[in-house]
Design a protein around this motif. Structure first.
Motif, PDB file in Angstrom:
ATOM      1  N   PRO A 165       0.929  -1.056   0.122  1.00 15.72           N
ATOM      2  CA  PRO A 165      -0.099   0.020  -0.124  1.00 15.72           C
ATOM      3  C   PRO A 165       0.771   1.077   0.021  1.00 15.72           C
ATOM      4  CG  PRO A 165      -0.407  -1.162   1.987  1.00 15.72           C
ATOM      5  CD  PRO A 165       0.941  -1.957   1.186  1.00 15.72           C
ATOM      6  N   TYR A 166       0.251   2.388  -0.722  1.00 23.04           N
ATOM      7  CA  TYR A 166       0.719   3.384  -0.202  1.00 23.04           C
ATOM      8  C   TYR A 166      -0.217   4.421  -0.318  1.00 23.04           C
ATOM      9  CZ  TYR A 166       0.426   4.067  -5.340  1.00 23.04           C
ATOM     10  OH  TYR A 166       0.083   4.160  -6.656  1.00 23.04           O
ATOM     11  N   PHE A 167       0.267   5.657   0.319  1.00 20.93           N
ATOM     12  CA  PHE A 167      -0.809   6.746   0.458  1.00 20.93           C
ATOM     13  C   PHE A 167      -0.529   7.985  -0.265  1.00 20.93           C
ATOM     14  CE2 PHE A 167      -1.178   3.991   4.157  1.00 20.93           C
ATOM     15  CZ  PHE A 167      -2.197   3.925   4.720  1.00 20.93           C
ATOM     16  N   SER A 168      -1.602   8.923  -0.504  1.00 17.46           N
ATOM     17  CA  SER A 168      -1.393  10.121  -1.159  1.00 17.46           C
ATOM     18  C   SER A 168      -2.031  10.830  -0.244  1.00 17.46           C
ATOM     19  CB  SER A 168      -2.208  10.218  -2.541  1.00 17.46           C
ATOM     20  OG  SER A 168      -3.415   9.950  -2.320  1.00 17.46           O
ATOM     21  N   ALA A 169      -1.717  12.112  -0.001  1.00 19.21           N
ATOM     22  CA  ALA A 169      -2.216  13.228   1.163  1.00 19.21           C
ATOM     23  C   ALA A 169      -2.553  14.648   0.356  1.00 19.21           C
ATOM     24  CB  ALA A 169      -1.373  13.429   1.980  1.00 19.21           C
ATOM     25  N   ARG A 170      -3.390  15.070   0.672  1.00 20.62           N
ATOM     26  CA  ARG A 170      -3.901  16.398   0.203  1.00 20.62           C
ATOM     27  C   ARG A 170      -4.272  17.393   1.314  1.00 20.62           C
ATOM     28  NH1 ARG A 170      -9.602  17.012  -0.571  1.00 20.62           N
ATOM     29  NH2 ARG A 170     -10.431  14.896  -0.682  1.00 20.62           N
ATOM     30  N   VAL A 179      -2.444  25.790  11.503  1.00 24.75           N
ATOM     31  CA  VAL A 179      -2.862  24.186  11.686  1.00 24.75           C
ATOM     32  C   VAL A 179      -3.406  23.905  10.359  1.00 24.75           C
ATOM     33  CG1 VAL A 179      -4.357  22.656  12.733  1.00 24.75           C
ATOM     34  CG2 VAL A 179      -3.740  24.539  14.035  1.00 24.75           C
ATOM     35  N   ILE A 180      -2.825  22.643   9.748  1.00 26.44           N
ATOM     36  CA  ILE A 180      -3.015  21.936   8.534  1.00 26.44           C
ATOM     37  C   ILE A 180      -3.754  20.901   8.863  1.00 26.44           C
ATOM     38  CG2 ILE A 180      -2.137  21.015   6.594  1.00 26.44           C
ATOM     39  CD1 ILE A 180       0.300  22.921   6.882  1.00 26.44           C
ATOM     40  N   PHE A 181      -4.918  20.546   7.983  1.00 31.79           N
ATOM     41  CA  PHE A 181      -5.560  19.429   8.286  1.00 31.79           C
ATOM     42  C   PHE A 181      -5.296  18.542   6.809  1.00 31.79           C
ATOM     43  CE2 PHE A 181      -7.534  21.730  11.032  1.00 31.79           C
ATOM     44  CZ  PHE A 181      -7.929  21.220  12.121  1.00 31.79           C
ATOM     45  N   LEU A 182      -5.018  17.284   7.006  1.00 33.91           N
ATOM     46  CA  LEU A 182      -4.649  16.371   5.779  1.00 33.91           C
ATOM     47  C   LEU A 182      -5.722  15.551   5.556  1.00 33.91           C
ATOM     48  CD1 LEU A 182      -0.897  15.387   5.939  1.00 33.91           C
ATOM     49  CD2 LEU A 182      -1.993  17.471   4.774  1.00 33.91           C
ATOM     50  N   ARG A 183      -5.808  14.933   4.335  1.00 39.10           N
ATOM     51  CA  ARG A 183      -6.799  14.042   4.053  1.00 39.10           C
ATOM     52  C   ARG A 183      -5.914  12.642   3.451  1.00 39.10           C
ATOM     53  NH1 ARG A 183     -12.254  12.639   3.634  1.00 39.10           N
ATOM     54  NH2 ARG A 183     -12.686  14.649   4.421  1.00 39.10           N
ATOM     55  N   LEU A 184      -5.666  11.639   3.816  1.00 43.09           N
ATOM     56  CA  LEU A 184      -4.837  10.747   3.450  1.00 43.09           C
ATOM     57  C   LEU A 184      -5.746   9.515   2.593  1.00 43.09           C
ATOM     58  CD1 LEU A 184      -2.557  10.041   6.392  1.00 43.09           C
ATOM     59  CD2 LEU A 184      -2.010  11.304   4.380  1.00 43.09           C
ATOM     60  N   THR A 185      -5.241   9.195   1.648  1.00 45.77           N
ATOM     61  CA  THR A 185      -6.044   8.260   0.591  1.00 45.77           C
ATOM     62  C   THR A 185      -5.217   7.165   0.546  1.00 45.77           C
ATOM     63  OG1 THR A 185      -7.102  10.070  -0.296  1.00 45.77           O
ATOM     64  CG2 THR A 185      -7.551   7.852  -1.402  1.00 45.77           C
ATOM     65  N   VAL A 186      -5.661   5.815   0.729  1.00 44.91           N
ATOM     66  CA  VAL A 186      -4.872   4.533   0.283  1.00 44.91           C
ATOM     67  C   VAL A 186      -4.945   4.325  -1.376  1.00 44.91           C
ATOM     68  CG1 VAL A 186      -4.678   2.141   0.603  1.00 44.91           C
ATOM     69  CG2 VAL A 186      -5.875   3.499   2.227  1.00 44.91           C
ATOM     70  N   GLU A 187      -4.068   4.305  -2.014  1.00 43.93           N
ATOM     71  CA  GLU A 187      -3.792   4.394  -3.303  1.00 43.93           C
ATOM     72  C   GLU A 187      -3.576   3.131  -4.048  1.00 43.93           C
ATOM     73  OE1 GLU A 187      -4.042   6.805  -5.341  1.00 43.93           O
ATOM     74  OE2 GLU A 187      -4.109   8.424  -3.864  1.00 43.93           O
ATOM     75  N   ASN A 188      -3.226   2.054  -3.374  1.00 40.48           N
ATOM     76  CA  ASN A 188      -2.775   0.669  -4.089  1.00 40.48           C
ATOM     77  C   ASN A 188      -3.437  -0.533  -3.633  1.00 40.48           C
ATOM     78  OD1 ASN A 188      -1.698  -0.765  -6.011  1.00 40.48           O
ATOM     79  ND2 ASN A 188       0.097  -1.307  -4.678  1.00 40.48           N
ATOM     80  N   HIS A 189      -3.600  -0.629  -2.303  1.00 39.82           N
ATOM     81  CA  HIS A 189      -4.059  -1.830  -1.674  1.00 39.82           C
ATOM     82  C   HIS A 189      -4.068  -1.689  -0.246  1.00 39.82           C
ATOM     83  CE1 HIS A 189      -4.007  -6.416  -0.554  1.00 39.82           C
ATOM     84  NE2 HIS A 189      -3.938  -6.440  -2.151  1.00 39.82           N
ATOM     85  N   LYS A 190      -5.157  -2.594   0.349  1.00 40.65           N
ATOM     86  CA  LYS A 190      -5.573  -2.453   1.667  1.00 40.65           C
ATOM     87  C   LYS A 190      -4.451  -2.516   2.519  1.00 40.65           C
ATOM     88  CE  LYS A 190      -6.967  -7.149   2.759  1.00 40.65           C
ATOM     89  NZ  LYS A 190      -8.103  -7.936   2.993  1.00 40.65           N
ATOM     90  N   CYS A 191      -4.554  -1.956   3.742  1.00 38.76           N
ATOM     91  CA  CYS A 191      -3.727  -1.918   4.848  1.00 38.76           C
ATOM     92  C   CYS A 191      -4.175  -1.670   5.936  1.00 38.76           C
ATOM     93  CB  CYS A 191      -2.544  -0.708   4.446  1.00 38.76           C
ATOM     94  SG  CYS A 191      -3.229   0.909   4.802  1.00 38.76           S
ATOM     95  N   LEU A 192      -3.109  -1.940   7.168  1.00 37.37           N
ATOM     96  CA  LEU A 192      -3.417  -1.679   8.474  1.00 37.37           C
ATOM     97  C   LEU A 192      -2.732  -0.905   8.794  1.00 37.37           C
ATOM     98  CD1 LEU A 192      -4.960  -2.938  11.056  1.00 37.37           C
ATOM     99  CD2 LEU A 192      -2.756  -4.288  11.505  1.00 37.37           C
ATOM    100  N   PRO A 193      -3.447   0.508   9.159  1.00 37.42           N
ATOM    101  CA  PRO A 193      -2.391   1.640   9.488  1.00 37.42           C
ATOM    102  C   PRO A 193      -2.183   1.368  11.194  1.00 37.42           C
ATOM    103  CG  PRO A 193      -4.841   1.942   9.682  1.00 37.42           C
ATOM    104  CD  PRO A 193      -4.901   0.734   9.080  1.00 37.42           C
ATOM    105  N   LEU A 194      -1.155   1.676  11.513  1.00 33.40           N
ATOM    106  CA  LEU A 194      -0.558   1.479  12.880  1.00 33.40           C
ATOM    107  C   LEU A 194      -0.470   3.000  13.662  1.00 33.40           C
ATOM    108  CD1 LEU A 194       2.406  -1.007  11.974  1.00 33.40           C
ATOM    109  CD2 LEU A 194       0.135  -1.493  12.811  1.00 33.40           C
TER     110      LEU A 194
END
Length: 179
Positions: free
Chosen positions: A51-56, A72-87
């Protein structure tokens, strides 16, 4: 001069030794090639499920607390390739030398699913004038730790910069982490 077959063997004995040696050599070469192909396929599989993420940047706002201005910046992360388990994620703020860690929920994220917003960068500015006129400068590193479907752990770095009122985020490729 004659060769004794009981000592030297017959022609068929020598042919059998030669065929056995050739078969052993061919089996060794075949096994070596199969091992090499197996390693290549394992690497391809790893890349396919990595998996890898993109952020905007979703939002940027300025807050004033106790006389100190903070962006203060707010990000939105998106999974781009394959499912993952975020830690977890880890933020290193350049000017304050602060390290912030947060554990994320443990459900697998599917491809394209967006994560919740969270503030990832707080920047102390020297004066209200700098913030209001978009002249503040800052940079922070955000490390996102996650796990793929096979259990391999990764770290992906995002660098967030604010310069002359323009906020940018730079993404690095994920790197496997060995613990």
């Amino acid at each position: 001069m004659s060769f004794d077959p009981e000592i030297w063997g017959t022609v068929s004995d020598w042919v059998m030794i030669f065929v056995t040696a050739a078969t052993g050599l061919l089996l060794y070469l075949t096994l070596t090639a199969q091992l090499r192909i197996t390693k290549i396929e394992q690497y391809r599989h790893k890349l396919n499920i990595q998996p890898y993420f993109s952020a905007r940047i979703d939002n940027l706002r300025v807050e004033k607390k106790d006389g100190v201005y903070t962006a203060v910046i707010f990000l939105r992360l998106t999974v781009e390739n394959h499912k993952c388990l975020p830690l977890k994620y880890e933020l290193i703020e350049e000017y304050e030398l602060v390290k912030t860690q947060k554990e994320l929920h443990t459900n697998y994220l599917g491809v394209g699913e967006e994560l919740i917003h969270f503030p990832v960068l707080r920047i102390l500015s020297e004066s209200e004038d700098n913030i209001l006129n978009n002249r503040y400068i800052a940079s922070s590193d955000l490390y996102f730790y996650f796990q793929d479907a096979d259990g391999r752990k990764y770290k992906q770095k995002f660098q967030i910069t604010i310069y002359n009122g323009e906020t940018k985020i730079y993404r690095r490729d994920p790197v496997e982490v060995y613990e």
